[in-house]
Design a protein around this motif. Structure first.
Motif, PDB file in Angstrom:
ATOM      1  N   HIS A 157       3.732   9.413   4.639  1.00 13.00           N
ATOM      2  CA  HIS A 157       2.672   8.922   3.907  1.00 13.00           C
ATOM      3  C   HIS A 157       1.227   8.720   4.862  1.00 13.00           C
ATOM      4  N   LEU A 158       0.229   9.252   4.028  1.00 19.08           N
ATOM      5  CA  LEU A 158      -0.955   9.487   4.703  1.00 19.08           C
ATOM      6  C   LEU A 158      -1.716   8.144   5.415  1.00 19.08           C
ATOM      7  N   GLU A 159      -1.357   6.880   4.702  1.00 17.03           N
ATOM      8  CA  GLU A 159      -1.798   5.766   5.189  1.00 17.03           C
ATOM      9  C   GLU A 159      -1.044   5.210   6.370  1.00 17.03           C
ATOM     10  N   LEU A 160       0.140   5.507   6.440  1.00 15.06           N
ATOM     11  CA  LEU A 160       0.949   5.353   7.869  1.00 15.06           C
ATOM     12  C   LEU A 160       0.420   6.119   8.744  1.00 15.06           C
ATOM     13  N   ARG A 164       0.903  -1.275  -0.090  1.00 14.40           N
ATOM     14  CA  ARG A 164      -0.143  -0.036  -0.030  1.00 14.40           C
ATOM     15  C   ARG A 164       0.764   1.254   0.107  1.00 14.40           C
ATOM     16  N   CYS A 165       1.935   1.212   0.604  1.00 14.16           N
ATOM     17  CA  CYS A 165       2.770   2.380   0.599  1.00 14.16           C
ATOM     18  C   CYS A 165       4.009   2.608   0.105  1.00 14.16           C
ATOM     19  N   GLN A 168      11.609  -2.394   6.142  1.00 15.24           N
ATOM     20  CA  GLN A 168      11.855  -1.054   6.583  1.00 15.24           C
ATOM     21  C   GLN A 168      10.499  -0.768   7.632  1.00 15.24           C
ATOM     22  N   LEU A 169       9.412  -1.135   7.230  1.00 16.88           N
ATOM     23  CA  LEU A 169       8.291  -1.118   8.154  1.00 16.88           C
ATOM     24  C   LEU A 169       8.523  -1.715   9.352  1.00 16.88           C
ATOM     25  N   SER A 170       8.863  -2.996   9.353  1.00 12.72           N
ATOM     26  CA  SER A 170       9.315  -3.645  10.497  1.00 12.72           C
ATOM     27  C   SER A 170      10.035  -2.978  11.473  1.00 12.72           C
ATOM     28  N   GLU A 188       8.488  12.933   8.872  1.00 14.16           N
ATOM     29  CA  GLU A 188       8.564  14.187   8.897  1.00 14.16           C
ATOM     30  C   GLU A 188       8.429  15.260  10.064  1.00 14.16           C
ATOM     31  N   ASP A 189       9.201  16.309  10.271  1.00 11.94           N
ATOM     32  CA  ASP A 189       8.861  17.135  11.224  1.00 11.94           C
ATOM     33  C   ASP A 189       7.347  17.395  11.387  1.00 11.94           C
TER      34      ASP A 189
END
Length: 137
Positions: A129-132, A87-88, A94-96, A110-111
């Motif tokens: 990322h908006l989904e995250l 999805r991302c 990396q997600l792990s 991001e800040d």
């Protein structure tokens, strides 16, 4: 079986051959496939080990909190790391690392604009990322 767990066939083969150890989500997937319970695969014990950020800063603690929230959100929606990665556009590895608070340098963060006046190491972050961001709540 690899697809059911959310792994590549190569990674499953590495686990089967003893060249790597399954992560928590992978282990849960294997347990479900083979109808195993925790007493069949682990010995109960105590540990003093707690997840730690790489540095003792507001930024590191923010990443640790975001990762934990992301894992909870992902699991509550029944998403595997692989499914979220698709999805991302990120790797499941990396997600792990992000979920464990071990992604010391990642473009996934991001800040937070609310912390613009703080020194860089003390700023909280948010997901790009908006989904995250959605899953982390």
């Amino acid at each position: 079986m690899a697809d059911d767990i959310g792994l590549s066939r190569e990674n499953l083969s590495r686990i089967e051959c003893g060249h790597s150890w399954p992560g928590y989500d992978t282990l849960l997937g294997l347990m479900m496939i083979f109808s195993l319970d925790w007493p069949q695969i682990a010995v109960e014990g105590n540990t003093d080990r707690v997840p730690r950020p790489f540095q003792d800063s507001r930024r590191a603690l923010s990443r640790l909190r975001l990762g934990s929230c992301l894992r909870e959100g992902r699991q509550s929606e029944g998403l595997s790391l692989k499914g979220l990665a698709e999805r991302c556009g990120m790797s499941a590895a990396q997600l792990s690392r992000i979920e464990r608070g071990e992604a010391s340098r990642s473009r996934a963060f991001e800040d937070d604009p609310a912390d613009a006046g703080w020194p860089k190491d003390d700023r909280c972050e948010r997901f790009v990322h908006l989904e995250l961001r959605r899953l982390a709540g």
